[in-house]
Design a protein around this motif. Structure first.
Motif, mmCIF file in Angstrom:
data_model
loop_
_atom_site.group_PDB
_atom_site.id
_atom_site.type_symbol
_atom_site.label_atom_id
_atom_site.label_comp_id
_atom_site.label_asym_id
_atom_site.label_seq_id
_atom_site.Cartn_x
_atom_site.Cartn_y
_atom_site.Cartn_z
ATOM 1 N N HIS A 69 -52.619 13.016 41.983
ATOM 2 C CA HIS A 69 -52.443 14.273 42.703
ATOM 3 C C HIS A 69 -51.329 15.137 42.129
ATOM 4 C CE1 HIS A 69 -50.114 11.155 44.674
ATOM 5 N NE2 HIS A 69 -49.502 11.986 45.494
ATOM 6 N N LEU A 94 -60.531 16.534 38.292
ATOM 7 C CA LEU A 94 -61.463 17.598 38.664
ATOM 8 C C LEU A 94 -62.011 18.292 37.417
ATOM 9 C CD1 LEU A 94 -59.567 19.232 41.668
ATOM 10 C CD2 LEU A 94 -61.739 17.997 41.770
ATOM 11 N N SER A 307 -58.482 13.031 47.126
ATOM 12 C CA SER A 307 -58.588 14.243 47.946
ATOM 13 C C SER A 307 -57.811 14.119 49.245
ATOM 14 C CB SER A 307 -60.063 14.535 48.277
ATOM 15 O OG SER A 307 -60.799 14.828 47.114
ATOM 16 N N ARG A 313 -56.365 19.475 45.958
ATOM 17 C CA ARG A 313 -57.718 19.241 46.457
ATOM 18 C C ARG A 313 -57.845 19.450 47.969
ATOM 19 N NH1 ARG A 313 -60.898 14.574 43.378
ATOM 20 N NH2 ARG A 313 -59.950 14.663 41.311
ATOM 21 N N ASP A 316 -60.523 21.881 49.546
ATOM 22 C CA ASP A 316 -61.881 21.403 49.284
ATOM 23 C C ASP A 316 -62.181 20.151 50.097
ATOM 24 O OD1 ASP A 316 -62.558 23.410 47.513
ATOM 25 O OD2 ASP A 316 -62.036 22.258 45.724
ATOM 26 N N ALA A 317 -61.170 19.281 50.259
ATOM 27 C CA ALA A 317 -61.361 18.064 51.055
ATOM 28 C C ALA A 317 -61.695 18.416 52.500
ATOM 29 C CB ALA A 317 -60.106 17.197 50.997
#
Length: 332
Positions: A69, A94, A307, A313, A316-317
């Motif tokens: 992350h 990603l 995520s 992220r 989007d998560a």
């Protein structure tokens, strides 16, 4: 799982608590500032991160990231040109960051030894979990400072109390500011706000199902508590974490407690060597769980571990989980 379960000596010495670094400070208005010459616009910059105070006279130019992350935080901010190494992925980078990532050396598949980390000659080491700075492995932050290397720990690893989008914005802003590109964080944050607002709008008025997050575990269940970004993701996705009262990011709970709290949906964290199918099978084959609504009705959702931690992220998560918790309101 690399973080909740479970970083070198280089460059010139520093003074004070953590100390000025050499660097390449992008984000200034002139070519000299973009190269970090004479510190550039916005330097010196002092920040206290997880109890460690650091003054940057210039932006770092040789960063090593440990944990996925934080690697993706750097890439999301367009800082791949300041990275000389990465380590420890939980799954695939990603797609939008893949080309940039592929240009950076992988120092180690998991955490590098002190020697491997030092060999990369970093001036900045950025860890995602406290385990990145394992004292027993010689990677503790104080030791790295003595080596002339500044450090940062993702704030989810040290924040007392619940962690959410507010802390994500703090992380993005402080990292961007450290590298002299604060405007890049503001752009990301504006996009994030827009996306989260759109998700909230489509979930307006929806019933919040009771959610049990299953990370791993046999004799007990390792689950998401109320203090991690995972809890905030579940909430923003229109769910209610049945273990939100657990005052940590992750923790073990008894299976009896899982039964008692009667979750309607089980969210499975996907990572490592145990496939999602095996985790589903474990839940479905446990006779003690047969009357738990999530198991009885085979209501499962899946979220990659990468995520469910404090990184780019998160919006989007929230979207992906919202689609699974509320398929009738899924984004088209």
């Amino acid at each position: 799982m690399s973080g909740p379960r479970r970083a070198p000596r280089a460059l010139a010495a520093t003074a004070a608590l953590l100390l000025p670094l050499t660097a390449c400070g992008a984000g200034g208005d002139s070519p000299a500032e973009a190269k970090g010459e004479k510190g550039g616009k916005g330097f010196p910059y002092t920040v206290t991160n997880c109890g460690v105070k650091t003054t940057f006279e210039k932006a770092p130019e040789r960063a090593v990231t440990m944990n996925q992350h934080v690697t993706e935080v750097m890439l999301a901010l367009g800082l791949e040109d300041r990275m000389v190494g990465t380590a420890f992925l939980d799954d695939k980078i990603l797609p939008e960051y893949r080309a940039a990532y592929d240009q950076i050396e992988v120092v180690a598949d998991e955490y590098p030894s002190h020697e491997k980390l030092i060999a990369a000659a970093p001036d900045f080491v950025y860890g995602g979990y406290p385990s990145a700075f394992d004292k027993g492995e010689g990677r503790d932050r104080s030791a790295l400072v003595e080596d002339g290397i500044a450090t940062r720990l993702n704030v989810e690893g040290c924040t007392e109390g619940p962690v959410g989008v507010k802390e994500l914005r703090k992380e993005l802003r402080e990292v961007a500011r450290t590298f002299g590109v604060p405007e890049r964080a503001e752009k990301l944050i504006a996009e994030e706000k827009k996306q989260l607002a759109a998700t909230a709008e489509r979930l307006k008025g929806a019933k919040k199902p009771a959610v049990f997050v299953f990370d791993s575990g046999d004799s007990s269940a390792f689950t998401a508590g109320g203090h991690g970004i995972g809890n905030d993701i579940v909430t923003r996705a229109g769910g209610r974490n049945v273990f939100a009262d657990l005052d940590k990011s992750f923790g073990d709970v008894s299976w009896e407690k899982v039964v008692e709290r009667q979750p309607e949906i089980a969210v499975i964290y996907d990572y490592g060597g145990t496939p999602v199918s095996a985790k589903k099978k474990q839940l479905l084959n446990d006779p003690a769980l047969k009357d738990v609504p999530a198991v009885k009705n085979r209501r499962f959702a899946v979220l990659p571990l990468s995520s469910a931690v404090l990184g780019p992220r998160v919006p989007d998560a929230v979207d992906e989980l919202a689609d699974q918790l509320h398929p009738d309101r899924a984004a088209r």
